[in-house]
Each structure stands twice: as structure tokens, then as C-alpha cells.
Design an enzyme around this catalytic site. Sequence first.
Site: not given
Length: 454
Positions: A381-382
Site C-alpha cells: 500500500d505504501t
Amino acid sequence: MLAAQFTLSDARDLAYLVAIIGFILALKGLSSPRYARQGNWLGAAAATLAIGMTFTLPSLRDSGKNLILAIVAMVIGAAVAVPVARFVKMTAMPQLVAIFNGVGGGAAALISIVELLHLHSLGVSPAVYVTAEVLAGVLIGSVSFSGSAVAFIKLQELITGRPIVYPAQQIINAGVAVAIGVFIILALVTGSIVYVWLILILALVLGVIFVLPIGGADVPVLISLLNSFTGLAVAASGFVLDNALLIVAGTLVGASGMLLTRLMSAAMGRSLPNILFSAFGSVITATGGEEGDASRPVRAGTTDDVGVAQAQHTARELADALKARGVDTFFAIHPVAGRMPGHMNVLLAEANVPYDELKEMDDANPEMPTADVALVVGANDTVNPAAKSTPGSPIYGMPIINADEAEHIIFLKRSMRPGFAGIDNDLLYDPKTTMLFGDAKDTLQKLVTTVNEA
């Protein structure tokens, strides 16, 4: 004119002041990887000084029974903590921090209760403000204890690390909080210890139901917040014991933990209430699933393909192999990478990665447009571009590492399974991205071999 005498009490207060200054300087050192080790040693030395001077208190010095109990408790604690801390794997450090943090909160709660029981045993009716100090220590310390225990169980993977939700969850949480509030008022008005015990029980329940719906990418923020709670509980117990050292040390921990919590919330592009009460990570989109979106093509490769491309980034051995061939490398770290604040920095430092090669997100992103290759390991997600380009996405607005701006992207992943946000990562489907499926450690070892043989 009589000369002032320097008493043992004065010496103890001076030692406490030195310890307080040591704690402040230790926090300053811990704010930088370069001086973190010195800061840690300084903090340990300050704590040792404070503990040593505590044995000069009349309650310990003049009571053989209390002295023996204190020594026995310290021996038992050291017998458990030293081998655990010595042999724990760095990958398991988050759960160790969680359980140690919980023990601190529980100890603060017990100290507050014991002191209240002591006053009642002497026939003393505590002032309202004293009861309020006790209740603060009991409430905050108990929430920290049970909440940290659940965080430990999640991190240890004894239960799922994803958010756990159930029907009427918010109503139950609110009901427990209201009941605690009512009992606090009754305890302050009546002075009855019965209500203190009820608050203790409900606070333990609140800690459990508070942490269960939090999981995944929110765990680092949770650990930081629980650490802050423990500090506040220690400060409250300091007021109960009239101990300035505990008040200052607890406040330092509480304040630094809360500041770190706010910084990490900002790094995720979300407010703290949203993190704590939205059960982020529990939603799986229709296009997600275990194996991604089958309608979108993915470019898969082999370690030979990537080795020839001279990928940049990640494990120390690979970085060394690339630097030996004149390739500039650095390690980009997202603020919430890992499962606790600074976890990824510690893991890389353990591998003897030079400090100047560790770049935080804000320092790494300007380098991305000129990077030939971004090798993504242990992130999902990052590095998801949806955070920048897809309004309505659960992660929209969250600052990310702009790996998508590199000329080529190599993504190491076990499968196409979504991250904790439960959504597909658009970076996986980028034409510039080559996927390397398999265990990251094994894949990196093969990459090192390939690069060395190229």
C-alpha cells in the site's frame, strides 16, 4: 548562623534530577539513527541511577520485608527480560515491545490501586484529587495493558492481524466507555473502592475491544499510541506516590509517544480518529482478492532478467554487489514501514546498512524520477499510486514512496494478494513493472548471485 545540611533526601532529589536530564538527552539521541545507541545507553544509565536511589527511600531502607520483596521482584524480572531481549529475533521486536509496554501500563495501574488500598488501611479518607489520580492510573494503565496484550497476540499471529469486527461493535464500545465514566463519578463522590475495582475490570475490557478492530498498516500507529498511554499511566502513578521522577519520566514518554502517533497518522494521510475507529483494512474491493485482477496483464520475470537490468535498492548484499559495479543505491523507507515505528530502520541497521543510505520518504521521493530501477521489497500500500490518483480509494491522500516514477520497477511479492488496505496495487500492473514471485529472502539471494555472475 547554622550551615544547611545536605541530607540523604537532598542527595536522592539531586540524583532524580540528573536522571531526568539523562532521560531528556536519551530521547534526543534516540531521534537520530546515528546517536540512537548512545541515547539508549544514556537512558539505561539514568534509569539505573534512579532505581539505585529509590532504595534509599525509608519504606525500603527501614523495612527488611519490603527490601526483600523489591529485590526478589527485580531478580524475577531480570531473569525473564534479559534472555528474552537477548535472543529475540529483530523481526519479532514489535511484539516484544508491545508486551513490555503492556507490562509497564499494568504495573502503573497496580501501583495506583495498592497505594489507595494502603491509605484506606490506615483509616485515611483520600482527598478527591488523590482518588482522581488513582483512577487515571488505573484506567489508562489497564487499557494499555490489555490493549498491548492483544497487539502482541496479533503480531505473534496467534490470531489474525486483520481488523476484527462484530455486530454492534461501536455501541458496545460506547456502552463500556459510558459505564466507566459513571463509575468514575461515583468513585469520586463516594470514595468507595468497589467502584475502582469495577473501573479496573471495564478498563481491561475496553483495551481489548479498542484494539481488536485495528490491524494491518495501522499497527505501528497503535503501538505508538499504547506507548503514550503507558507513559501517562506512569505519570499518574507518580502523582499518587508524590514522586517527581515518575511524573517527569511518564510525561516524557506520553508526550513523545503522542507526537510520534500524530506524525505517523500524518504520514498515512489520515486522522488519528479515522485510524482508531474506521477498522481500516477490513474492506476487500471487488477487483481485489487473493490473486489480483485477472483482466489486467502483469509482466512477470526471472532473477536472470532482473540481474541483467542491474536493479537498484534493497538488501545489503545486493546493494554491495551493485555498488561494486558502480551503481548508486539507497534504501527508501516509508514512515509506517514495518510493524512498529522505526522497525524497518532497525532491521536495515542490523544488516550494517550505512545511515546515509537510509532515506525517509520525503528525502527519497525527489530521487525517484532519476532512478533507473526501483526494487520494491516488503511494501504494498505504501507504494500504491492509487493514493495519488484514485479519489474514493481507502488510501487516497496517503503519502507514498513514488516508486512508480522510476524508469523501471522490480516488485518482489509472494502473490498478487492485496495489502492491508484490501485493494489492488496499480503499480503491479504498470507496464514498467516486472514481478518476481516467491519468498523475498530467497529471491534476493538469487538476485545477488545473478548480479555477481553478470
